[in-house]
Design a protein around this motif. Structure first.
Motif, short mmCIF file in Angstrom:
data_model
loop_
_atom_site.label_atom_id
_atom_site.label_comp_id
_atom_site.label_asym_id
_atom_site.label_seq_id
_atom_site.Cartn_x
_atom_site.Cartn_y
_atom_site.Cartn_z
N ILE A 13 17.66 -91.51 -22.66
CA ILE A 13 17.77 -90.06 -22.79
C ILE A 13 18.93 -89.70 -23.72
N THR A 70 22.78 -82.86 -18.80
CA THR A 70 22.22 -81.69 -18.11
C THR A 70 22.83 -80.40 -18.66
N ASN A 86 14.16 -77.21 -7.63
CA ASN A 86 15.59 -77.41 -7.44
C ASN A 86 16.45 -76.85 -8.56
N GLU A 87 15.88 -76.72 -9.74
CA GLU A 87 16.71 -76.44 -10.91
C GLU A 87 16.89 -74.96 -11.22
N SER A 121 16.36 -76.60 -3.33
CA SER A 121 17.33 -75.54 -3.56
C SER A 121 16.66 -74.16 -3.55
N TYR A 122 15.46 -74.08 -4.12
CA TYR A 122 14.81 -72.78 -4.20
C TYR A 122 13.35 -72.83 -3.78
N SER A 173 21.87 -74.81 -7.85
CA SER A 173 20.76 -75.46 -8.55
C SER A 173 21.15 -76.92 -8.83
N ARG A 174 20.16 -77.79 -8.82
CA ARG A 174 20.45 -79.22 -8.92
C ARG A 174 19.30 -79.97 -9.55
N THR A 175 19.58 -81.20 -9.99
CA THR A 175 18.50 -82.04 -10.51
C THR A 175 18.81 -83.50 -10.22
N SER A 176 17.78 -84.30 -10.13
CA SER A 176 17.96 -85.75 -10.08
C SER A 176 17.05 -86.38 -11.11
N ASP A 177 16.79 -85.66 -12.17
CA ASP A 177 15.80 -86.12 -13.14
C ASP A 177 16.29 -87.25 -14.04
N ILE A 178 17.61 -87.44 -14.11
CA ILE A 178 18.12 -88.56 -14.92
C ILE A 178 18.55 -89.68 -13.99
N LYS A 186 17.78 -90.51 -11.18
CA LYS A 186 17.98 -90.12 -9.78
C LYS A 186 19.43 -89.80 -9.44
N SER A 187 20.30 -89.64 -10.45
CA SER A 187 21.66 -89.28 -10.07
C SER A 187 21.75 -87.76 -9.95
N VAL A 208 22.88 -84.15 -10.16
CA VAL A 208 23.75 -83.29 -10.98
C VAL A 208 23.61 -81.88 -10.44
N GLY A 221 24.18 -77.84 -10.68
CA GLY A 221 24.33 -76.83 -11.72
C GLY A 221 23.40 -77.13 -12.88
N VAL A 222 22.15 -76.72 -12.77
CA VAL A 222 21.22 -76.94 -13.89
C VAL A 222 20.97 -75.58 -14.56
#
Ligand code: SF4
Lengths: 462, 182
Positions: free
Chosen positions: A163, A183, A219-220, A267-268, B154-159, B161-162, B164, B166-167
């Motif tokens: 990435i 991100t 979630n995002e 989250s949402y 807001s969150r993500t684990s798209d990279i 699975k870590s 993060v 605040g997306v």
């Protein structure tokens, strides 16, 4: 990778030898499974909830015509514009027409597997409309020009280094493989697009028949931005996304996030009850719902295969599947990979082309055990194998081999004989007894000089 | 006030990467938020619903309803903190339930860099079904506004699975529960 399910065998062979890919998949699926086990373990009545989920989904699929009518009615009462699309082509045409009338050339989009099924982005782009994927995983995949390899974690097959290089090349930023920084870059780039967007496209997780509510889980916050900020929102769903009532949502919100990402809740959760109106003071002025049939009504009438329509697309069966863990999502060459993909690709799309997929399973049943709506996945794979053979989609040589095997297995004397033949052949050929599809990767076990049965007989004579 | 339920709610919010504080009076709300973020008046936006709810409340910040409608979105997108009320808290999952409201547009919990929810202790429910039922029954059939469930930032684990935080939405999320019986 060849994106056709008919190429499964060669795709799988290549994937299995890709050590790097296997490590990435193992890590991602393993993490998801551990987190899932934790939060499922907190619910003592989990098994009952699965059954309840199964029953509520069955209720809809058994009465799909009626539920489509009810949902269409309530959604229209709430001011949404509902379109029914019989085929995939109808759906893309409807969506394109809605966008064309607004004269915008850019749309923001959140994650939706149905739009993958429609190949919507490619179609819109050939018509001059830029589609911006806003889910981070989908954004990565779009930059790379690839397709998702997992239904809830689309970029699962990419490492952070992959990435980092992609962002460096496509977004002209200095190399960084820090997920936090990557991100932040996506946040900054996409924020501008959200604020300018006039059309947003989203998927739908659950459509409540009694209230017309469109429920979107994420979630995002990108789906919220896609469905709150623009003037016009297009929600794309398949007809099987309906649930009987808004009162069923708490149940499915217990089953889905826990199974998908090991979260108690995402989250949402957006519950959209229509466009901006007197009762609903903000949001888009127009909400379109595009409902795709695409063969599902037909499938819902099949006594056994209809069960695959109960699926709530959590992706847990992929995470737990030893075949998926070894080959990843792309090898399936289908929109839906893993066990549920192997079940629906032949029945919903093309059985001949997807004839290899139901065989891509050890029938261990892990998928059936984990499925939050209790779909009997591995039995469906077995049933479809039979159908594929009955329809003559397997090679003739395989048929002969199976008849020979059957002949030997049907009598103890012939079975004994088979053992003798094998032993003799092994004596002549040494350890290299060739069994296609087996011995190139493994050694055939040595066949004993005396069979277990004859040893037993010898014993009893003593 | 059910303390066990409140404890559960607090620990769930923390699990999701948010924070939860208890205020003994509406006066305390402001000091909690100020201490946490130390932001200026023009950086904080609050919903008109808060003013309706607490007539004795002074929150440092700007009432969104005082900003002209055509400028609101830009102001929200530039704000450091958005403060809203809510229509229920769910202990089991650490969730705030927000019903779309004229004085509290959905963007206010979405565009500012951070989001803080102010709730009353009697808005706490053990599970979602109870809360949803209550909300549903307080609107005539066919008039239910859109609803948003919010659990953490807001969150993500798209990279790889870590996780993060605040997306695309708020980077931080907090809840102040006003417990007047405290
Ligand atoms: S079949 Fe079951 S486990 Fe697989 S994605 Fe669908 S709901 Fe999840």
């Amino acid at each position: 990778m060849n994106l056709s399910p008919s190429e499964f065998k060669s795709n799988a062979r290549r994937a299995v030898h890709d050590q790097h890919l296997r490590e990435k998949i193992k890590k991602a699926t393993g993490t998801s499974l551990v987190k899932r086990a934790e939060v499922v373990g907190e619910i003592p009545e989990w098994e009952e909830l699965r059954q309840e989920g199964h029953d509520r989904r069955k209720e809809v699929i058994d009465n799909l015509d009626r539920y489509i009518r009810t949902f269409t009615g309530t959604a229209r009462d709430r001011g949404m514009i509902v379109h029914y699309a019989g085929t995939h082509d109808d759906a893309t045409k409807i969506i394109y027409d809605i966008i064309r009338r607004t004269s915008v050339d850019t749309v923001v989009k959140s994650k939706s597997m149905i739009t993958e099924e429609l190949h919507l982005n490619a179609m819109l782009e050939t018509n001059g409309i830029r589609v911006i994927e806003t889910d981070l995983g989908e954004y990565i995949i779009q930059l790379a020009g690839e397709t998702p390899s997992h239904i809830t974690a689309p970029a699962l097959h990419k490492s952070k280094e992959d990435i980092a290089r992609l962002f460096q090349e496509k977004l002209n930023i200095p190399y960084t493989d820090d997920p936090v920084k990557l991100t932040a870059v996506a946040r900054e780039r996409l924020r501008k697009e959200f604020l300018n967007a006039r059309v947003g496209i989203s998927g739908v997780n659950f459509a409540c028949a009694d209230t017309g509510t469109l429920t979107i889980i994420e979630n995002e916050a990108n789906a919220r931005l896609c469905t709150v900020l623009p003037d016009l929102h297009i929600a794309v769903m398949s007809i099987d996304k309906i649930i009987p009532s808004i009162d069923d949502l708490p149940l499915f919100l217990k089953l889905l996030p826990r199974s998908a990402s090991g979260q108690r809740m995402t989250s949402y959760v957006s519950m959209i009850n229509g466009p901006r109106s007197h009762h609903n003071p903000d949001g888009p002025r127009q909400v379109h719902v595009v409902m795709l049939n695409g063969g599902r009504l037909q499938l819902a009438k099949h006594p056994a295969w209809k069960e695959s329509l109960y699926c709530i697309r959590c992706g847990a069966c992929m995470n737990v599947c030893p075949v998926y863990q070894s080959v990843g999502g792309h090898a399936y060459g289908a929109v839906y990979p893993g066990p549920i993909g192997a079940v629906v690709t032949p029945t919903l799309f093309d059985m001949k082309e997807a004839r290899e997929l139901p065989f891509a399973s050890s029938l261990c049943g892990a998928c059936t055990d984990i499925c939050p709506v209790k779909i009997d996945l591995h039995h469906h794979l077995l049933l479809e194998r039979r159908e594929i053979v009955d329809r003559g989609y397997k090679p003739f040589t395989e048929k002969i081999a199976m008849s020979v095997w059957r002949w030997f297995m049907l009598s103890p004397a012939r079975f004994e004989l088979a053992g003798r033949i094998g032993w003799v052949l092994q004596k002549i050929l040494g350890k290299k007894l060739p069994l296609p599809g087996w011995t190139p990767q493994r050694q055939a076990p040595a066949i004993a000089a005396k069979s277990f049965r004859s040893l037993m007989k010898g014993d009893s004579k003593k | 006030m059910n303390n066990e339920l409140l404890d559960l709610f607090q620990s769930r919010v923390n699990d999701m990467g948010g924070w939860c504080a208890i205020a003994g009076s509406s006066k305390e709300i402001n000091s909690i938020i100020e201490e946490k973020y130390k932001l200026g008046e023009e950086e904080v936006l609050y919903s008109g619903r808060i003013v309706e709810q607490f007539n004795d409340l002074t929150v440092t910040g700007t009432d969104l309803t005082n900003i002209s409608p055509d400028k609101r979105r830009d102001v929200m997108a530039g704000a450091k903190l958005g403060i809203t009320m809510c229509d229920g808290l769910i202990a089991e999952t650490g969730t705030a339930v927000l019903v779309n409201h004229i004085a509290e547009p959905r963007e206010l919990s979405l565009l500012p860099e951070r989001h803080v929810v102010i709730a009353l202790s009697d808005q706490l429910y053990p599970t979602l079904d109870k809360c949803l039922e209550k909300i549903k029954n307080s609107y005539p059939a066919g008039k239910l506004p859109s609803i948003t469930l919010i659990s953490g930032p807001s969150r993500t684990s798209d990279i790889e699975k870590s996780l993060v935080v605040g997306v695309h939405g708020p980077v931080e999320f907090g809840v102040v529960v006003v417990d007047r019986g405290k």
